[in-house]
Design a protein around this motif. Structure first.
Motif, PDB file in Angstrom:
ATOM      1  N   TYR A   1       0.862  -1.184   0.000  1.00 30.31           N
ATOM      2  CA  TYR A   1       0.000   0.000   0.000  1.00 30.31           C
ATOM      3  C   TYR A   1       0.901   1.238   0.000  1.00 30.31           C
ATOM      4  CZ  TYR A   1      -3.228  -3.615   1.555  1.00 30.31           C
ATOM      5  OH  TYR A   1      -3.955  -4.768   1.663  1.00 30.31           O
ATOM      6  N   PRO A   2       1.464   1.591  -1.151  1.00 28.79           N
ATOM      7  CA  PRO A   2       2.475   2.653  -1.204  1.00 28.79           C
ATOM      8  C   PRO A   2       1.885   4.048  -1.017  1.00 28.79           C
ATOM      9  CG  PRO A   2       2.003   1.829  -3.411  1.00 28.79           C
ATOM     10  CD  PRO A   2       1.250   0.947  -2.464  1.00 28.79           C
ATOM     11  N   ILE A   3       2.076   4.585   0.170  1.00 27.84           N
ATOM     12  CA  ILE A   3       1.686   5.951   0.508  1.00 27.84           C
ATOM     13  C   ILE A   3       2.900   6.633   1.124  1.00 27.84           C
ATOM     14  CG2 ILE A   3       0.157   7.412   1.905  1.00 27.84           C
ATOM     15  CD1 ILE A   3      -1.840   5.153   1.993  1.00 27.84           C
ATOM     16  N   VAL A   4       3.170   7.863   0.723  1.00 25.90           N
ATOM     17  CA  VAL A   4       4.208   8.651   1.386  1.00 25.90           C
ATOM     18  C   VAL A   4       3.656   9.081   2.739  1.00 25.90           C
ATOM     19  CG1 VAL A   4       5.614  10.738   1.307  1.00 25.90           C
ATOM     20  CG2 VAL A   4       5.155   9.452  -0.803  1.00 25.90           C
ATOM     21  N   THR A   5       4.315   8.681   3.819  1.00 27.04           N
ATOM     22  CA  THR A   5       3.833   9.001   5.158  1.00 27.04           C
ATOM     23  C   THR A   5       4.908   9.734   5.952  1.00 27.04           C
ATOM     24  OG1 THR A   5       4.604   6.908   6.100  1.00 27.04           O
ATOM     25  CG2 THR A   5       2.352   6.956   5.226  1.00 27.04           C
ATOM     26  N   SER A   6       4.462  10.526   6.905  1.00 35.22           N
ATOM     27  CA  SER A   6       5.365  11.153   7.855  1.00 35.22           C
ATOM     28  C   SER A   6       4.581  11.453   9.123  1.00 35.22           C
ATOM     29  CB  SER A   6       5.971  12.438   7.275  1.00 35.22           C
ATOM     30  OG  SER A   6       7.088  12.856   8.054  1.00 35.22           O
ATOM     31  N   GLN A   7       5.315  11.785  10.180  1.00 34.34           N
ATOM     32  CA  GLN A   7       4.689  12.016  11.482  1.00 34.34           C
ATOM     33  C   GLN A   7       4.803  13.475  11.898  1.00 34.34           C
ATOM     34  OE1 GLN A   7       6.135   9.131  14.498  1.00 34.34           O
ATOM     35  NE2 GLN A   7       6.984   7.965  12.789  1.00 34.34           N
ATOM     36  N   ILE A   8       3.772  13.939  12.574  1.00 32.88           N
ATOM     37  CA  ILE A   8       3.826  15.216  13.284  1.00 32.88           C
ATOM     38  C   ILE A   8       3.696  14.894  14.766  1.00 32.88           C
ATOM     39  CG2 ILE A   8       2.602  17.370  13.749  1.00 32.88           C
ATOM     40  CD1 ILE A   8       1.927  17.569  10.850  1.00 32.88           C
ATOM     41  N   LEU A   9       4.682  15.274  15.542  1.00 30.87           N
ATOM     42  CA  LEU A   9       4.653  15.005  16.975  1.00 30.87           C
ATOM     43  C   LEU A   9       3.975  16.161  17.694  1.00 30.87           C
ATOM     44  CD1 LEU A   9       8.199  13.474  17.630  1.00 30.87           C
ATOM     45  CD2 LEU A   9       6.113  12.385  16.756  1.00 30.87           C
ATOM     46  N   CYS A  10       3.043  15.810  18.557  1.00 27.64           N
ATOM     47  CA  CYS A  10       2.243  16.815  19.244  1.00 27.64           C
ATOM     48  C   CYS A  10       2.731  17.039  20.671  1.00 27.64           C
ATOM     49  CB  CYS A  10       0.772  16.391  19.309  1.00 27.64           C
ATOM     50  SG  CYS A  10      -0.031  16.277  17.696  1.00 27.64           S
ATOM     51  N   ALA A  11       3.166  18.264  20.957  1.00 26.86           N
ATOM     52  CA  ALA A  11       3.228  18.685  22.346  1.00 26.86           C
ATOM     53  C   ALA A  11       1.787  18.752  22.844  1.00 26.86           C
ATOM     54  CB  ALA A  11       3.923  20.026  22.452  1.00 26.86           C
ATOM     55  N   HIS A  12       1.596  18.901  24.136  1.00 31.30           N
ATOM     56  CA  HIS A  12       0.232  18.806  24.669  1.00 31.30           C
ATOM     57  C   HIS A  12       0.013  19.861  25.740  1.00 31.30           C
ATOM     58  CE1 HIS A  12      -3.459  16.967  26.155  1.00 31.30           C
ATOM     59  NE2 HIS A  12      -3.428  16.129  25.127  1.00 31.30           N
ATOM     60  N   SER A  13      -1.152  20.482  25.691  1.00 29.97           N
ATOM     61  CA  SER A  13      -1.453  21.579  26.615  1.00 29.97           C
ATOM     62  C   SER A  13      -1.516  21.125  28.070  1.00 29.97           C
ATOM     63  CB  SER A  13      -2.784  22.232  26.229  1.00 29.97           C
ATOM     64  OG  SER A  13      -3.854  21.304  26.341  1.00 29.97           O
ATOM     65  N   ARG A  14      -1.628  19.811  28.294  1.00 28.06           N
ATOM     66  CA  ARG A  14      -1.744  19.319  29.674  1.00 28.06           C
ATOM     67  C   ARG A  14      -0.508  18.537  30.126  1.00 28.06           C
ATOM     68  NH1 ARG A  14      -8.229  17.878  30.146  1.00 28.06           N
ATOM     69  NH2 ARG A  14      -8.914  19.528  28.755  1.00 28.06           N
ATOM     70  N   LEU A  15       0.546  18.605  29.330  1.00 26.52           N
ATOM     71  CA  LEU A  15       1.803  17.968  29.720  1.00 26.52           C
ATOM     72  C   LEU A  15       2.790  19.035  30.196  1.00 26.52           C
ATOM     73  CD1 LEU A  15       2.342  15.298  26.913  1.00 26.52           C
ATOM     74  CD2 LEU A  15       1.722  14.887  29.304  1.00 26.52           C
ATOM     75  N   PRO A  16       3.703  18.676  31.089  1.00 30.84           N
ATOM     76  CA  PRO A  16       4.665  19.656  31.604  1.00 30.84           C
ATOM     77  C   PRO A  16       5.668  20.086  30.538  1.00 30.84           C
ATOM     78  CG  PRO A  16       5.115  17.475  32.506  1.00 30.84           C
ATOM     79  CD  PRO A  16       3.810  17.376  31.775  1.00 30.84           C
ATOM     80  N   TYR A  17       6.292  21.220  30.799  1.00 30.50           N
ATOM     81  CA  TYR A  17       7.250  21.801  29.862  1.00 30.50           C
ATOM     82  C   TYR A  17       8.345  20.810  29.483  1.00 30.50           C
ATOM     83  CZ  TYR A  17      11.044  24.731  28.112  1.00 30.50           C
ATOM     84  OH  TYR A  17      12.066  25.251  27.356  1.00 30.50           O
ATOM     85  N   GLU A  18       8.879  20.088  30.464  1.00 34.68           N
ATOM     86  CA  GLU A  18       9.987  19.178  30.206  1.00 34.68           C
ATOM     87  C   GLU A  18       9.616  18.120  29.170  1.00 34.68           C
ATOM     88  OE1 GLU A  18      10.373  21.242  33.938  1.00 34.68           O
ATOM     89  OE2 GLU A  18       8.785  19.888  33.222  1.00 34.68           O
TER      90      GLU A  18
ATOM     91  N   ILE B   1       9.683  16.395  23.341  1.00 29.50           N
ATOM     92  CA  ILE B   1       8.982  16.024  22.108  1.00 29.50           C
ATOM     93  C   ILE B   1       9.550  16.806  20.924  1.00 29.50           C
ATOM     94  CG2 ILE B   1       6.751  16.214  20.920  1.00 29.50           C
ATOM     95  CD1 ILE B   1       5.445  15.453  23.630  1.00 29.50           C
ATOM     96  N   ILE B   2       9.848  18.084  21.127  1.00 33.66           N
ATOM     97  CA  ILE B   2      10.434  18.888  20.052  1.00 33.66           C
ATOM     98  C   ILE B   2      11.848  18.409  19.732  1.00 33.66           C
ATOM     99  CG2 ILE B   2      11.234  21.209  19.447  1.00 33.66           C
ATOM    100  CD1 ILE B   2       8.778  22.237  21.057  1.00 33.66           C
ATOM    101  N   ASP B   3      12.630  18.122  20.754  1.00 34.98           N
ATOM    102  CA  ASP B   3      13.974  17.581  20.524  1.00 34.98           C
ATOM    103  C   ASP B   3      13.901  16.276  19.741  1.00 34.98           C
ATOM    104  OD1 ASP B   3      15.434  19.621  21.786  1.00 34.98           O
ATOM    105  OD2 ASP B   3      15.193  18.700  23.762  1.00 34.98           O
TER     106      ASP B   3
END
Length: 337
Positions: A130-147, A152-154
């Motif tokens: 099933y050839p699809i070009v895929t990629s991920q977007i990682l979500c920070a979260h409004s209810r998770l601590p800064y650390e 997640i960004i790193d």
């Protein structure tokens, strides 16, 4: 055959009801006891909610069963359905990797486990039949601590073979008390060369103009043309694209009638603002991307020329498509040759 790009689909909300219910049947007896019959489960899982926060609680149901061991099971079926039933050539999946790690671990241990989650999702998304070009977007979260959010960004910056950008999730009404913190995280992401989108201007409580300069795309953004059309010229100058997910606004109580989206599309087209039509949570809605297209057409919200413009915008703003022509252009060139 027309091929499409999907820019806004949550991993947690992408599992269609039948597949999730069958998984509960086989592996989660405590959950299946609540819904011994499939029609009852489908009605519960896909019905409209009163608020966005109430709607987002459903994600926890799926997050609890999306683990390192089970993610390949869910993703294979997701990719299969996207290829066979939706004609997708490109798919960005977004999710919070921290929420797929065991909650029995300490915070630091869970942070360390996130890289494994990203690898599992990345490998499972590449299905040769099933050839699809895929990629991920990682979500920070409004209810998770800064650390956790910074980690997640790193992680997004270090896993660019699988990750094309970052987002912030958890309901846009919850940003206010930590607005400077979230802006700082977006600044940090941009400094690392990470592409950015973000849930913003989805609801009337989520209008934060201070965040707009840090986004390359705007997750939803419908309140800009509805309530703040004076911002459209700036959005157009910045070449930001709105990720509009029609069914979501009815499911969350954000809009009363899908015809209210006509103002959104009309004002964006008039201002030169691109829109990519997306599903958001195809499983929770029990809909697929072509249905979203058809629904907008049959309700006279857009015409076929505008639909084509939105489909082209989706490929143009796709973070990992690489500036290539959309598949229809490639096929046209082959036919002309």
């Amino acid at each position: 055959m027309t091929l499409y790009a999907e820019l806004h689909r949550h991993l947690g909300g992408s599992v269609v009801p039948r597949i999730l219910w069958r998984y509960f049947q086989r592996h989660a007896s405590d959950l299946i006891e609540r819904f011994p019959d499939y029609p009852d489960f489908e009605e519960f899982y896909t019905r409209s909610r009163n608020t966005l926060d109430e709607y987002l609680e459903l994600h926890t149901l799926v997050e609890s069963v999306q683990t390192v061991q089970t993610l390949p099971y869910f993703i294979y079926r997701l990719i299969r359905g996207a290829y066979i039933f939706e004609n997708l050539a490109y798919l960005e999946l977004r999710y919070t990797p921290y929420l797929r790690t065991p909650d029995s671990l300490s915070q630091s241990e869970r942070i360390d486990k996130m890289a494994e989650i990203v690898d599992v999702v990345g490998i499972a998304s590449r299905v040769p039949e099933y050839p699809i070009v895929t990629s991920q977007i990682l979500c920070a979260h409004s209810r998770l601590p800064y650390e956790v959010n910074k980690a997640i960004i790193d992680l997004a910056a270090s896993k660019q073979e699988y990750v094309c950008g970052i987002d912030i999730a958890g309901g846009d009404s919850h940003y206010a008390e930590r607005l400077d913190e979230f802006i700082g995280l977006y600044e940090y992401a941009r400094s690392l060369g990470v592409k950015t989108t973000g849930h913003l201007y989805e609801t009337t409580a989520g209008c934060y103009p201070e965040m707009l300069p840090y986004l390359m795309r705007i997750g939803h953004g419908i309140q800009i043309p509805l309530l703040h059309p004076e911002l459209l010229a700036e959005v157009a100058r910045n070449k930001q694209c709105l990720e509009v997910c029609p069914t979501t606004y009815l499911k969350t109580g954000t809009l009363d009638d899908i015809k209210q989206l006509k103002i959104v599309f009309d004002r964006c087209f008039d201002a030169g603002v691109d829109i990519a039509i997306c599903t958001d949570n195809a499983g929770l809605h029990n809909v697929r991307l072509p249905f979203e297209y058809e629904s907008l057409l049959t309700h006279d919200i857009i015409n076929f020329e505008q639909l084509k413009a939105c489909q082209e915008a989706a490929f143009r703003h796709a973070f990992a498509w690489g500036g290539r022509d959309r598949p229809a252009s490639i096929l046209t060139s082959l036919l002309q040759a």
